[in-house]
Scaffold this motif. Sequence first.
Motif, PDB file in Angstrom:
ATOM      1  N   GLN A  70       0.867  -1.170   0.000  1.00 61.28           N
ATOM      2  CA  GLN A  70       0.000   0.000   0.000  1.00 61.28           C
ATOM      3  C   GLN A  70       0.904   1.220   0.000  1.00 61.28           C
ATOM      4  OE1 GLN A  70      -3.419   0.057   2.480  1.00 61.28           O
ATOM      5  NE2 GLN A  70      -3.596  -2.153   2.528  1.00 61.28           N
ATOM      6  N   SER A  71       0.744   2.049  -1.005  1.00 63.25           N
ATOM      7  CA  SER A  71       1.629   3.188  -1.163  1.00 63.25           C
ATOM      8  C   SER A  71       0.971   4.209  -2.071  1.00 63.25           C
ATOM      9  CB  SER A  71       2.963   2.716  -1.752  1.00 63.25           C
ATOM     10  OG  SER A  71       3.880   3.782  -1.776  1.00 63.25           O
ATOM     11  N   ARG A  72       1.738   5.215  -2.415  1.00 63.77           N
ATOM     12  CA  ARG A  72       1.247   6.267  -3.307  1.00 63.77           C
ATOM     13  C   ARG A  72       2.038   6.227  -4.603  1.00 63.77           C
ATOM     14  NH1 ARG A  72      -0.558  12.023  -1.382  1.00 63.77           N
ATOM     15  NH2 ARG A  72      -1.096  12.870  -3.387  1.00 63.77           N
ATOM     16  N   ILE A  73       1.329   6.228  -5.712  1.00 64.59           N
ATOM     17  CA  ILE A  73       1.944   6.235  -7.031  1.00 64.59           C
ATOM     18  C   ILE A  73       1.676   7.597  -7.664  1.00 64.59           C
ATOM     19  CG2 ILE A  73      -0.113   5.217  -8.099  1.00 64.59           C
ATOM     20  CD1 ILE A  73       1.699   3.736 -10.040  1.00 64.59           C
ATOM     21  N   MET A  74       2.614   8.080  -8.471  1.00 64.66           N
ATOM     22  CA  MET A  74       2.432   9.352  -9.159  1.00 64.66           C
ATOM     23  C   MET A  74       2.894   9.220 -10.595  1.00 64.66           C
ATOM     24  SD  MET A  74       3.732  12.494  -6.944  1.00 64.66           S
ATOM     25  CE  MET A  74       3.202  12.829  -5.318  1.00 64.66           C
ATOM     26  N   CYS A  75       2.152   9.870 -11.475  1.00 63.75           N
ATOM     27  CA  CYS A  75       2.625   9.940 -12.855  1.00 63.75           C
ATOM     28  C   CYS A  75       2.487  11.366 -13.355  1.00 63.75           C
ATOM     29  CB  CYS A  75       1.872   8.959 -13.752  1.00 63.75           C
ATOM     30  SG  CYS A  75       0.238   9.473 -14.240  1.00 63.75           S
ATOM     31  N   THR A  76       3.347  11.697 -14.300  1.00 64.10           N
ATOM     32  CA  THR A  76       3.218  12.973 -14.996  1.00 64.10           C
ATOM     33  C   THR A  76       2.723  12.671 -16.396  1.00 64.10           C
ATOM     34  OG1 THR A  76       5.505  12.958 -15.780  1.00 64.10           O
ATOM     35  CG2 THR A  76       5.069  14.101 -13.693  1.00 64.10           C
ATOM     36  N   LEU A  77       2.064  13.634 -16.969  1.00 68.71           N
ATOM     37  CA  LEU A  77       1.566  13.496 -18.332  1.00 68.71           C
ATOM     38  C   LEU A  77       1.487  14.873 -18.937  1.00 68.71           C
ATOM     39  CD1 LEU A  77      -2.047  13.915 -18.233  1.00 68.71           C
ATOM     40  CD2 LEU A  77      -1.307  12.417 -16.417  1.00 68.71           C
ATOM     41  N   VAL A  78       1.302  14.917 -20.222  1.00 67.26           N
ATOM     42  CA  VAL A  78       1.132  16.192 -20.902  1.00 67.26           C
ATOM     43  C   VAL A  78      -0.292  16.243 -21.431  1.00 67.26           C
ATOM     44  CG1 VAL A  78       1.839  17.618 -22.869  1.00 67.26           C
ATOM     45  CG2 VAL A  78       3.566  16.424 -21.500  1.00 67.26           C
ATOM     46  N   ILE A  79      -0.983  17.330 -21.098  1.00 69.17           N
ATOM     47  CA  ILE A  79      -2.298  17.601 -21.666  1.00 69.17           C
ATOM     48  C   ILE A  79      -2.029  18.498 -22.875  1.00 69.17           C
ATOM     49  CG2 ILE A  79      -4.609  18.513 -21.279  1.00 69.17           C
ATOM     50  CD1 ILE A  79      -3.854  16.221 -19.349  1.00 69.17           C
ATOM     51  N   ASN A  80      -2.345  17.981 -24.056  1.00 72.86           N
ATOM     52  CA  ASN A  80      -2.064  18.704 -25.301  1.00 72.86           C
ATOM     53  C   ASN A  80      -3.097  19.806 -25.569  1.00 72.86           C
ATOM     54  OD1 ASN A  80       0.293  17.182 -26.232  1.00 72.86           O
ATOM     55  ND2 ASN A  80      -1.147  15.475 -26.247  1.00 72.86           N
ATOM     56  N   GLU A  81      -2.843  20.586 -26.598  1.00 70.34           N
ATOM     57  CA  GLU A  81      -3.712  21.704 -26.945  1.00 70.34           C
ATOM     58  C   GLU A  81      -5.154  21.276 -27.202  1.00 70.34           C
ATOM     59  OE1 GLU A  81      -0.800  20.974 -28.525  1.00 70.34           O
ATOM     60  OE2 GLU A  81       0.300  22.799 -28.988  1.00 70.34           O
ATOM     61  N   ASP A  82      -5.337  20.046 -27.689  1.00 71.06           N
ATOM     62  CA  ASP A  82      -6.691  19.549 -27.989  1.00 71.06           C
ATOM     63  C   ASP A  82      -7.292  18.769 -26.820  1.00 71.06           C
ATOM     64  OD1 ASP A  82      -5.208  17.205 -28.053  1.00 71.06           O
ATOM     65  OD2 ASP A  82      -5.903  16.589 -30.042  1.00 71.06           O
ATOM     66  N   GLY A  83      -6.582  18.713 -25.678  1.00 69.42           N
ATOM     67  CA  GLY A  83      -7.074  18.007 -24.501  1.00 69.42           C
ATOM     68  C   GLY A  83      -6.663  16.546 -24.443  1.00 69.42           C
ATOM     69  N   SER A  84      -6.003  16.060 -25.486  1.00 72.67           N
ATOM     70  CA  SER A  84      -5.530  14.668 -25.475  1.00 72.67           C
ATOM     71  C   SER A  84      -4.332  14.539 -24.534  1.00 72.67           C
ATOM     72  CB  SER A  84      -5.163  14.200 -26.883  1.00 72.67           C
ATOM     73  OG  SER A  84      -4.089  14.976 -27.392  1.00 72.67           O
ATOM     74  N   ILE A  85      -4.029  13.304 -24.163  1.00 75.81           N
ATOM     75  CA  ILE A  85      -2.966  13.006 -23.202  1.00 75.81           C
ATOM     76  C   ILE A  85      -1.785  12.361 -23.925  1.00 75.81           C
ATOM     77  CG2 ILE A  85      -2.373  11.610 -21.173  1.00 75.81           C
ATOM     78  CD1 ILE A  85      -5.369  11.782 -20.423  1.00 75.81           C
ATOM     79  N   SER A  86      -0.574  12.755 -23.524  1.00 75.25           N
ATOM     80  CA  SER A  86       0.630  12.125 -24.084  1.00 75.25           C
ATOM     81  C   SER A  86       1.729  12.135 -23.022  1.00 75.25           C
ATOM     82  CB  SER A  86       1.093  12.863 -25.347  1.00 75.25           C
ATOM     83  OG  SER A  86       1.472  14.193 -25.038  1.00 75.25           O
TER      84      SER A  86
END
Length: 136
Positions: A70-86
Amino acid sequence: PETTPKQNLSKKENVNEAENDSCNNYKPDENGVYDSVEEMPTYPGGMAELMRFVYKNFKYPKEVEELGIQSRIMCTLVINEDGSISDIKVVRSVHPLYDAEFVRVVEAMPKWNPGKHNGKPVKVKYTIPMTMCFRN
């Protein structure tokens, strides 16, 4: 002493210049991705809806659940100009199987409302944390 309207205007212009200088802190990296913008991206329905989506769609890997991690996970992502994720990256790992499942869920998200800088949609880096706990 009273000031003339011209003097007030001059002072006002200086304030605006100072405000504009503070906006210059919003600078993209070499890939055109901002860390912070005037209007940050938002998940449709807000943060509570984002957490509901993650918890509803996350399938706990049985192999890891048995370990009782049991722990905490974190991720980073980029929200693009059109709202899509990359560019999804796990920056705080719990276990490779948990990490892969978290990335799968993030990839399945609907489009976000993009972040804006100077009124225009831009790419913005975003961090999503999730606390891992078991459903009994």
